[in-house]
Write a protein that holds these residues in place. Sequence first.
Motif, PDB file in Angstrom:
ATOM      1  N   ASP A 188     -22.769 -28.580  27.905  1.00 44.67           N
ATOM      2  CA  ASP A 188     -21.510 -28.810  28.608  1.00 44.67           C
ATOM      3  C   ASP A 188     -21.801 -29.095  30.080  1.00 44.67           C
ATOM      4  O   ASP A 188     -22.967 -29.142  30.514  1.00 44.67           O
ATOM      5  CB  ASP A 188     -20.537 -27.653  28.400  1.00 44.67           C
ATOM      6  CG  ASP A 188     -21.013 -26.323  28.988  1.00 44.67           C
ATOM      7  OD1 ASP A 188     -21.936 -26.322  29.829  1.00 44.67           O
ATOM      8  OD2 ASP A 188     -20.452 -25.276  28.593  1.00 44.67           O
ATOM      9  N   ALA A 189     -20.740 -29.286  30.862  1.00 44.83           N
ATOM     10  CA  ALA A 189     -20.910 -29.655  32.267  1.00 44.83           C
ATOM     11  C   ALA A 189     -21.587 -28.562  33.076  1.00 44.83           C
ATOM     12  O   ALA A 189     -22.155 -28.835  34.139  1.00 44.83           O
ATOM     13  CB  ALA A 189     -19.551 -29.999  32.875  1.00 44.83           C
ATOM     14  N   GLN A 190     -21.543 -27.324  32.593  1.00 41.63           N
ATOM     15  CA  GLN A 190     -22.206 -26.205  33.273  1.00 41.63           C
ATOM     16  C   GLN A 190     -23.657 -26.034  32.823  1.00 41.63           C
ATOM     17  O   GLN A 190     -24.329 -25.105  33.260  1.00 41.63           O
ATOM     18  CB  GLN A 190     -21.440 -24.904  33.002  1.00 41.63           C
ATOM     19  CG  GLN A 190     -20.059 -24.848  33.657  1.00 41.63           C
ATOM     20  CD  GLN A 190     -19.026 -25.696  32.930  1.00 41.63           C
ATOM     21  OE1 GLN A 190     -18.915 -25.654  31.706  1.00 41.63           O
ATOM     22  NE2 GLN A 190     -18.275 -26.490  33.675  1.00 41.63           N
TER      23      GLN A 190
ATOM     24  N   VAL B 207     -20.421 -32.565  23.633  1.00 41.41           N
ATOM     25  CA  VAL B 207     -19.466 -32.067  24.612  1.00 41.41           C
ATOM     26  C   VAL B 207     -19.158 -33.245  25.529  1.00 41.41           C
ATOM     27  O   VAL B 207     -20.030 -33.723  26.261  1.00 41.41           O
ATOM     28  CB  VAL B 207     -20.014 -30.876  25.413  1.00 41.41           C
ATOM     29  CG1 VAL B 207     -18.925 -30.324  26.332  1.00 41.41           C
ATOM     30  CG2 VAL B 207     -20.528 -29.781  24.489  1.00 41.41           C
TER      31      VAL B 207
ATOM     32  N   SER C 142     -17.797 -35.842  28.403  1.00 33.73           N
ATOM     33  CA  SER C 142     -17.713 -35.776  29.865  1.00 33.73           C
ATOM     34  C   SER C 142     -16.316 -36.064  30.402  1.00 33.73           C
ATOM     35  O   SER C 142     -15.979 -35.639  31.508  1.00 33.73           O
ATOM     36  CB  SER C 142     -18.689 -36.786  30.479  1.00 33.73           C
ATOM     37  OG  SER C 142     -18.222 -38.126  30.274  1.00 33.73           O
TER      38      SER C 142
ATOM     39  N   ALA D 214     -12.157 -34.227  28.632  1.00 36.39           N
ATOM     40  CA  ALA D 214     -13.277 -33.650  29.384  1.00 36.39           C
ATOM     41  C   ALA D 214     -13.539 -32.219  28.925  1.00 36.39           C
ATOM     42  O   ALA D 214     -12.635 -31.379  28.916  1.00 36.39           O
ATOM     43  CB  ALA D 214     -12.977 -33.673  30.875  1.00 36.39           C
ATOM     44  N   GLY D 215     -14.771 -31.941  28.532  1.00 38.09           N
ATOM     45  CA  GLY D 215     -15.154 -30.616  28.067  1.00 38.09           C
ATOM     46  C   GLY D 215     -14.852 -30.338  26.618  1.00 38.09           C
ATOM     47  O   GLY D 215     -15.249 -29.282  26.097  1.00 38.09           O
ATOM     48  N   ASP D 216     -14.167 -31.255  25.937  1.00 40.76           N
ATOM     49  CA  ASP D 216     -13.882 -31.048  24.516  1.00 40.76           C
ATOM     50  C   ASP D 216     -15.152 -31.263  23.690  1.00 40.76           C
ATOM     51  O   ASP D 216     -16.067 -32.001  24.078  1.00 40.76           O
ATOM     52  CB  ASP D 216     -12.794 -32.006  24.025  1.00 40.76           C
ATOM     53  CG  ASP D 216     -11.415 -31.624  24.531  1.00 40.76           C
ATOM     54  OD1 ASP D 216     -11.303 -30.602  25.242  1.00 40.76           O
ATOM     55  OD2 ASP D 216     -10.451 -32.346  24.219  1.00 40.76           O
TER      56      ASP D 216
ATOM     57  N   THR E  61     -11.025 -27.856  21.326  1.00 37.28           N
ATOM     58  CA  THR E  61     -10.669 -27.727  22.733  1.00 37.28           C
ATOM     59  C   THR E  61     -10.189 -26.318  23.020  1.00 37.28           C
ATOM     60  O   THR E  61      -9.888 -25.543  22.106  1.00 37.28           O
ATOM     61  CB  THR E  61      -9.571 -28.759  23.105  1.00 37.28           C
ATOM     62  OG1 THR E  61      -9.429 -28.811  24.528  1.00 37.28           O
ATOM     63  CG2 THR E  61      -8.234 -28.412  22.471  1.00 37.28           C
TER      64      THR E  61
END
Length: 370
Positions: free
Chosen positions: A227-229, A297, A299, A307-309, A324
């Motif tokens: 994921d983005a993290q 995941v 962007s 986003a994040g789904d 989600t």
Amino acid sequence: MKKPRINGVILAIAGMVIAGSVRAELASRAGPLKVEAMVAGLDTPWAVAPLPEGGFLVTERGGDLLFVTGGQRIRVSGTPRVRVAGQGGLLDITLAGDFARSRRLYLTYAQPQAGGGAGTAVAVARLSEDSRRLTGLRQIYQVPPGGQGGRHFGSRVVEAPDGTLFVTLGDRGDDASAQDPTNPQGSIIRINPDGSIPSDNPFVGQNGIRPEIWSLGHRNPQGAGLDAQGRLWTSEHGARGGDEVNLIRPGANYGWPVISYGRHYSGAKIGEGTHKAGMEQPQFHWDPSIAPSGLLVYSGALWPDWAGDIFVGSLKFDHIVRLTGSPLREAERIEGPETERVRDIVEAPDGTIWFISEGRGAVYRVAPGG
């Protein structure tokens, strides 16, 4: 059956789909999705990797790595020798984060082992500038000998933001191995790009635990993504019911086969139930099983609301699931003739979503429609 080749170009006129020549639409809550067949006529495709300069790579479980560009399929030379048995063969492909400069990529595959067995292995190589051959192929990890049969190899490889590699390993049909810290089967491992063990892995220095293990208690994780993290998520096959999506924490135990939301194929109870102290709960699970393979995941590049789904392919029910929220919930199922046995799903550099239909032997590209 091998396809005839001239100068390395695979001639597949019958069944070959020229990139972008076939378009369809799938319905979604974000509006219509334009679906383009990028190639068809593949033999059990397993993983796809769009290239930043255009074209893409796709693995076939039988051992071929193909470069597809401009309507041509070109067999890439220099691939590793694989054991093709059941679910085993040439499996995942992942481009290094600095691929545009280094041309480095990683492959996972079932490696032949003594006594007729096979085990998941990881190799690194450089793709030539013309994308027609691998050079400097080097195996950087292999599961110790002992795996028999053709089940549960995993096997996804994901590069973390720090350059280390997460590799998902199935239990090879040996349930107990997933709880055996001396055996990497049924675990997720973390290694450096050269195959060495990062010093900050959770079990480094602990006697009786293999230092490459990042988490354990997994059955057969065939989807993985960040994921983005920079957190690792996986999708994992249960038995009869109990397919899972997990958020992976270092040193954690995900319970297989002690706890599960499924049952054995015989109908018998698995382990001790659905919960046990010290063992993780899935972020989401399916019952009945959907046979999940591939995990993305997203962007949000082309569909900001996504986003994040998390997108997961279904081999059993022929659709793509979008998950989600927190707690994670199933938001929709995207399906059509193209989503037959979805084996892999990835995001391309331009934000489009690509997926493999193993049932159709095809790779599709998804973009906003309408």
